[in-house]
Design a protein around this motif. Sequence first.
Motif, short mmCIF file in Angstrom:
data_model
loop_
_atom_site.label_atom_id
_atom_site.label_comp_id
_atom_site.label_asym_id
_atom_site.label_seq_id
_atom_site.Cartn_x
_atom_site.Cartn_y
_atom_site.Cartn_z
N GLU A 100 1.60 2.99 4.00
CA GLU A 100 0.60 3.16 5.06
C GLU A 100 -0.79 2.78 4.57
OE1 GLU A 100 -1.38 6.68 7.85
OE2 GLU A 100 0.35 7.12 6.59
N ILE A 101 -1.13 3.21 3.35
CA ILE A 101 -2.44 2.87 2.78
C ILE A 101 -2.58 1.36 2.63
CG2 ILE A 101 -3.85 3.01 0.68
CD1 ILE A 101 -2.71 5.87 0.31
N HIS A 102 -1.55 0.71 2.13
CA HIS A 102 -1.60 -0.74 1.92
C HIS A 102 -1.64 -1.49 3.26
CE1 HIS A 102 0.00 -0.76 -2.49
NE2 HIS A 102 -1.07 -0.04 -2.31
N SER A 103 -0.90 -1.01 4.24
CA SER A 103 -0.91 -1.65 5.56
C SER A 103 -2.30 -1.59 6.18
CB SER A 103 0.11 -0.98 6.47
OG SER A 103 0.02 -1.51 7.79
N GLU A 104 -2.94 -0.42 6.10
CA GLU A 104 -4.28 -0.29 6.69
C GLU A 104 -5.31 -1.07 5.88
OE1 GLU A 104 -5.30 3.76 7.48
OE2 GLU A 104 -3.63 4.04 8.88
N PRO A 121 -0.06 17.52 -1.05
CA PRO A 121 1.07 18.37 -1.48
C PRO A 121 2.43 17.69 -1.38
CG PRO A 121 0.14 19.11 0.63
CD PRO A 121 -0.80 18.10 0.07
N ASP A 122 2.56 16.74 -0.46
CA ASP A 122 3.86 16.08 -0.28
C ASP A 122 3.90 14.67 -0.88
OD1 ASP A 122 2.06 14.99 1.49
OD2 ASP A 122 3.49 14.80 3.14
N TYR A 123 2.94 14.38 -1.80
CA TYR A 123 2.83 13.02 -2.32
C TYR A 123 4.10 12.55 -3.02
CZ TYR A 123 1.26 8.99 -5.00
OH TYR A 123 1.15 7.74 -5.55
N ARG A 124 4.63 13.36 -3.92
CA ARG A 124 5.80 12.92 -4.69
C ARG A 124 7.01 12.69 -3.78
NH1 ARG A 124 6.10 16.22 -10.44
NH2 ARG A 124 4.09 15.47 -11.28
N LYS A 125 7.14 13.54 -2.81
CA LYS A 125 8.29 13.45 -1.90
C LYS A 125 8.18 12.22 -1.00
CE LYS A 125 10.70 16.06 1.70
NZ LYS A 125 10.71 17.33 2.49
N ASN A 126 6.98 11.91 -0.56
CA ASN A 126 6.78 10.83 0.42
C ASN A 126 5.91 9.69 -0.12
OD1 ASN A 126 8.16 12.23 2.62
ND2 ASN A 126 6.41 13.63 2.58
N LYS A 171 6.39 6.66 -1.27
CA LYS A 171 6.61 5.31 -0.77
C LYS A 171 6.00 5.12 0.62
CE LYS A 171 10.18 1.85 0.20
NZ LYS A 171 11.64 1.55 0.20
N VAL A 172 6.22 6.08 1.51
CA VAL A 172 5.69 5.99 2.87
C VAL A 172 4.17 6.05 2.87
CG1 VAL A 172 5.60 7.13 5.13
CG2 VAL A 172 7.78 6.96 3.90
N ILE A 173 3.63 6.95 2.06
CA ILE A 173 2.17 7.12 2.00
C ILE A 173 1.51 5.85 1.49
CG2 ILE A 173 0.31 8.36 0.83
CD1 ILE A 173 2.13 10.85 0.91
N ILE A 174 2.04 5.28 0.41
CA ILE A 174 1.44 4.07 -0.17
C ILE A 174 1.58 2.89 0.78
CG2 ILE A 174 1.63 2.38 -2.04
CD1 ILE A 174 0.25 4.99 -2.82
N GLU A 231 -5.67 5.56 -2.62
CA GLU A 231 -4.47 5.80 -3.44
C GLU A 231 -4.67 7.01 -4.35
OE1 GLU A 231 -2.63 1.28 -3.98
OE2 GLU A 231 -3.92 2.14 -5.52
N LEU A 232 -5.84 7.08 -4.98
CA LEU A 232 -6.11 8.19 -5.88
C LEU A 232 -6.18 9.51 -5.13
CD1 LEU A 232 -8.82 6.51 -8.15
CD2 LEU A 232 -6.42 6.96 -8.72
N ALA A 233 -6.81 9.49 -3.93
CA ALA A 233 -6.91 10.71 -3.13
C ALA A 233 -5.53 11.17 -2.67
CB ALA A 233 -7.82 10.48 -1.94
N ALA A 234 -4.64 10.21 -2.39
CA ALA A 234 -3.31 10.55 -1.89
C ALA A 234 -2.49 11.32 -2.92
CB ALA A 234 -2.57 9.28 -1.48
#
Length: 272
Positions: A131-135, A119-124, A126-129, A112-115
């Motif tokens: 995916e991290i939580h699913s994995e 560069p696209d963290y703010r825009k995406n 919800k999707v990024i988090i 989560e911290l690395a994410a």
Amino acid sequence: MTILEVEKITKRFGSAEVIKDISFTLNEGEVLAIIGASGSGKTTLLRCLNFLEKPDAGRITVRGKTLLDCEDKKHYDRAVLRQKRLHFGLVFQSFNLFPQYTAFKNVVLARELAAKKLPDYRKNKKVIIEEIHSEGMQLLEQIGLLAKRDFYPHQLSGGQQQRVAIARALALKPDILCFDEPTSALDPELTGEVLKVIRSLAEPSQPQTAESALVKNTTMIIVTHEMQFARQVADTILFIDEGMMVEHGPPQLLDNPSSDRLKRFLERYQDR
């Protein structure tokens, strides 16, 4: 395919040369077991590979990219070192879980911290988090602790804590997963459950599901005192004595050692 090249690594503490001119290569998907007596330099070598110690000489290359060349006197700041460490996941003897976080949070926190630096963290976000939580959930399921995801470290056994530590290291998807005597802090009855998880990581990936590919066929370096485990899991054994690489070869060398040093070590181990 060669994933790791270690060339002439040497480490000194003051006048004491703890690691002396060690070289080896590791192919992708292989398991290297490092064995030797206490104080022989095994953990120091592992710490050098993970950039927790800086060697005095030598070179480390991962996937053809030189991460360390001691002839290059360039100073690396903490941010650069953190990036280099991401190539290696390290599972410590004493778990080192964050006591204030649940098992699930321990697994996903670093990612989560690395994410946040993407560069696209703010825009995406919800999707990024998601995916991290699913994995993270998939990893907990694969180590048999999904039901304990909301438990804190003090509510888990030593074996369970070590399994969470393994999942946490895997969550960052390192090129090489390293273990520093992962069962040394465990009671004998808990050792088996941790070794079972590590053994499963060495199994070939099954192509049927994306989830199985998360943790299967993992390239690993394992510092261990479990000789039978090393025989069963390792593709290669590296025996260190007094900081020097004395023997390096297939697991069969444990049954037919060519050096007196390894013979004496195995005799002492069998006498324990």
